[in-house]
Structure formats: C-alpha cells, structure tokens
Design a protein around this motif. Structure first.
Motif, PDB file in Angstrom:
ATOM      1  N   UNK A 165       0.841  -1.198   0.000  1.00  0.00           N
ATOM      2  CA  UNK A 165       0.000   0.000   0.000  1.00  0.00           C
ATOM      3  C   UNK A 165       0.879   1.253   0.000  1.00  0.00           C
ATOM      4  N   UNK A 166       1.868   1.283   0.870  1.00  0.00           N
ATOM      5  CA  UNK A 166       2.714   2.468   0.987  1.00  0.00           C
ATOM      6  C   UNK A 166       3.449   2.771  -0.315  1.00  0.00           C
ATOM      7  N   UNK A 167       3.987   1.731  -0.970  1.00  0.00           N
ATOM      8  CA  UNK A 167       4.778   1.917  -2.184  1.00  0.00           C
ATOM      9  C   UNK A 167       3.944   1.818  -3.456  1.00  0.00           C
ATOM     10  N   UNK A 168       2.623   1.686  -3.289  1.00  0.00           N
ATOM     11  CA  UNK A 168       1.696   1.560  -4.419  1.00  0.00           C
ATOM     12  C   UNK A 168       2.144   0.490  -5.410  1.00  0.00           C
ATOM     13  N   UNK A 169       2.393  -0.682  -4.877  1.00  0.00           N
ATOM     14  CA  UNK A 169       2.814  -1.807  -5.709  1.00  0.00           C
ATOM     15  C   UNK A 169       1.596  -2.360  -6.445  1.00  0.00           C
ATOM     16  N   UNK A 170       1.684  -2.402  -7.762  1.00  0.00           N
ATOM     17  CA  UNK A 170       0.548  -2.871  -8.567  1.00  0.00           C
ATOM     18  C   UNK A 170       0.901  -4.079  -9.431  1.00  0.00           C
ATOM     19  N   UNK A 171       2.146  -4.477  -9.453  1.00  0.00           N
ATOM     20  CA  UNK A 171       2.566  -5.632 -10.257  1.00  0.00           C
ATOM     21  C   UNK A 171       2.706  -6.850  -9.363  1.00  0.00           C
ATOM     22  N   UNK A 172       1.576  -7.313  -8.888  1.00  0.00           N
ATOM     23  CA  UNK A 172       1.565  -8.454  -7.984  1.00  0.00           C
ATOM     24  C   UNK A 172       0.932  -9.658  -8.660  1.00  0.00           C
ATOM     25  N   UNK A 173       1.336 -10.841  -8.232  1.00  0.00           N
ATOM     26  CA  UNK A 173       0.770 -12.081  -8.744  1.00  0.00           C
ATOM     27  C   UNK A 173      -0.118 -12.722  -7.690  1.00  0.00           C
ATOM     28  N   UNK A 174      -0.887 -13.715  -8.104  1.00  0.00           N
ATOM     29  CA  UNK A 174      -1.704 -14.466  -7.144  1.00  0.00           C
ATOM     30  C   UNK A 174      -0.817 -15.093  -6.071  1.00  0.00           C
ATOM     31  N   UNK A 175       0.368 -15.578  -6.466  1.00  0.00           N
ATOM     32  CA  UNK A 175       1.274 -16.190  -5.499  1.00  0.00           C
ATOM     33  C   UNK A 175       1.743 -15.189  -4.454  1.00  0.00           C
ATOM     34  N   UNK A 176       1.926 -13.933  -4.853  1.00  0.00           N
ATOM     35  CA  UNK A 176       2.277 -12.901  -3.867  1.00  0.00           C
ATOM     36  C   UNK A 176       1.172 -12.775  -2.817  1.00  0.00           C
ATOM     37  N   UNK A 177      -0.066 -12.748  -3.294  1.00  0.00           N
ATOM     38  CA  UNK A 177      -1.198 -12.651  -2.365  1.00  0.00           C
ATOM     39  C   UNK A 177      -1.237 -13.857  -1.436  1.00  0.00           C
TER      40      UNK A 177
END
Length: 345
Positions: A165-177
């Motif tokens: 949230x802080x770094x506004x990361x938007x390139x995430x995968x399902x595995x990250x979640x």
C-alpha cells in the motif's frame, strides 16, 4: 466439495466455545486499572463475533481426546492475541467500524487504542506463562514457541501488505497474495490454534505439522471470503464498513486479478486511485472500482479460488484426522471448511 451443507453443529460449537473462552477471559482481567486500559479490554471480544480461533484450539484438543480445561487458558491467549491484532490493524487501516460498532481508535483515539492492544498482548503472555502450572514446563515451552512463530509470521505478513500500500505496488501475482495470506491470516487464524490444541491434547505426541496444510488452505479460503464480504456483504451481518478494503487500497486477490486483466487505460486509472491517501479517495471512485471488479469477473475469480482452497482444506483435514475417532469435534473441524466460504459475516 464432498462435505454436506453446514449443519447446526458448526454455529452451535462456535457459540459454545466462544462463550467458554469469553467467560474465562473476563474472569481473569485485572481488577484495578488506570483509566482507559483494562476496562476497554472486553470491548472487541464482547461484540458479536465468530470466535473461530479459540474454537479451533478447543475443538482440536477435544477431537484428539484432550481435556478442555487444559486447553481453555491457551484458547484465551489465542483470543487475546487476535483482538490485539484487530485493534492495531484497525489503526493501521484507518478503519471506522468493527463488529457492528466504532473501532477503538475512532471512539477513544489512536494512543489509547494502541495501548489497549499492547495490554491484550501482555495479558496473552501472562496466560502463556500460566500454562507452566497447567501443562507442565515442557509443554508450556512448546506452546510459547508456537506463539512466537505465529507472531513472527503475522507481523511479516502485515508488513508485506502495508508495504504494498505504501509503495503503491501494482505488479503483484496471485502467489504474492497467497504468500501474504499464509503469513498474515492462515498462521494465526487456523494453523496456530489447531497446532496448540493438538499439542495440549496429546502432550506433544501428535505431530502438529500434520495440520499445517489444513490450516493453510482453510485460512486462505477464510481470508478470500472475508475480502468478498467486504465488497458484497450486508453491513448489519458483516459488522465492518462495506468496501473499506477499496478505500484502504488493500491488495486483495480480486484487485490483483483486475490489475492483470483490465485494459491499459483502466489499469492506469486504478493505479492513480491507489496512489492516493485514503481520505483523498471519493465514494464515486470506490463505486467505479467496484463496478470494474464485477465487470472483469474478479469477484467470481476470487469465489472460485476460495472454493478450490476449501476443497484442498477438506482433503488435507480428512487425511490429517483419518486415524482420529469420529466425534462432534472432529466433524466440527471438517465442517468448518464449508462454513468459512458460506458465512455471511
């Protein structure tokens, strides 16, 4: 899934074990208190809630032939840790409601809320120390080690989410979640309580790793259902602000799916929305984002993921408990799989 629709067993035992735990929690609170400290400990635990974590601890103990009176103290510690997490999580997320009432920081201020959460952790440690007299030093030490492991995973999972949230990361995968979910939710919601219950029931003879995959999949299914309820739930039943996750910019599985499937223009608009502070986000923007999630099938994607995880949890639970005699508590553990994805709060 092969398990039948949730019977009355799950809510009945949830109510029973929640009442047992709450009564024991309230009975041992300090009788003297500075203002705005121990008197506020009961606020969250006394509001309507599932009591799932304490119930998993007690039911696992009972299913494996243990005595509830030996596990009750640890169930109270589980509940105290859980409510401390909720108080601190509400502060970090700037949430306004919890279990149908105002969050502690909204009513009393951030400083008081954080201090009450810290006091809950202190009281939980006291419960773990008291296990020495109840369970003996060796088993008490094992449960303390389990608690340390749970706390580490939970804090690391929270750190992952806060950093996104802080770094506004938007390139995430399902595995990250799923990695975040394993640490933040599965460990303290399902893995930790069931491991503690198993250790107490068998004096450490039952290998708690047998329950690891059951708890991991169950916790992930629980979290995804919670994320879905935040978007489509009934506030009166859900007890938290609807669409609060969107206001907070949480990287849920459905939001990650949307960022993967939306066109370039919408994806950039979502990115700009997520770059704002919570107070800068408008209701109109939240409604737009909600419609986008629906239109791109992101909610359906998450529902299917929760169902797949529930199926996996059931298979792992049946395997882990295959040599355990049938009982109400064993049935409760397995039926809880369907409960977590069909609940409305």
């Amino acid at each position: 899934m092969t398990v039948a629709a949730v019977s009355g067993l799950v809510p009945r035992l949830l109510d029973r074990y929640r009442d047992l735990t709450l009564e024991a929690l309230l009975r041992e609170l300090p009788s003297r208190s500075p203002a705005y400290l121990y008197e506020l400990i009961p606020v969250y635990p006394s509001r309507p809630g599932k009591g799932l974590r304490a119930a998993l601890c007690l039911a696992t103990c009972a299913a494996l032939g243990g005595r509830l009176d030996r596990a009750l103290n640890s169930a109270v510690a589980v509940e105290l840790f859980h409510n401390a997490f909720l108080i601190h999580d509400d502060v970090q997320d700037e949430s306004e409601s919890r279990r149908g009432g105002p969050t502690l920081h909204a009513e009393h201020g951030v400083g008081i809320a954080v201090n009450v959460g810290n006091a809950m952790n202190l009281l939980a440690l006291g419960r773990l120390r008291a296990n020495r007299e109840i369970l003996g030093p060796n088993l008490a030490w094992k449960i303390l080690a389990e608690s340390e492991e749970m706390m580490r995973h939970s804090l690391e999972g929270q750190a992952l989410e806060l950093a996104w949230i802080r770094d506004n990361v938007c390139e995430l995968t399902d595995d990250d979640y799923y990695r975040m979910c394993l640490k933040k939710t599965s460990w303290y919601t399902c893995i930790y309580p069931s491991r503690v219950g198993a250790l107490i029931a068998t004096d450490g003879r039952f290998d708690p790793d047998r329950l690891y995959r059951f708890g991991w999949y169950l916790g992930a299914a629980f979290q995804i259902q919670d994320d879905l309820l935040n978007l489509v739930g009934d506030y009166e039943k859900y007890g938290k602000e609807i669409a609060g996750d969107l206001l907070e910019g949480k990287r849920t599985l459905m939001l990650i799916h949307l960022l993967r499937t939306a066109d370039v223009q919408d994806r950039e608009k979502v990115r700009r929305f997520l770059a704002k502070r919570r107070r800068e986000r408008t209701g109109e923007e939240v409604r737009w984002l909600h419609r986008l999630l629906v239109d791109h099938g992101s909610l359906d994607f998450a529902r299917q993921a929760a169902l797949d995880l529930a199926r996996a949890a059931l298979a792992e639970g049946e395997a882990a408990l295959s040599d355990v005699p049938d009982s109400e508590d064993k049935s409760f553990l397995l039926e809880t799989v369907r409960y977590v994805i069909e609940r409305d709060r």
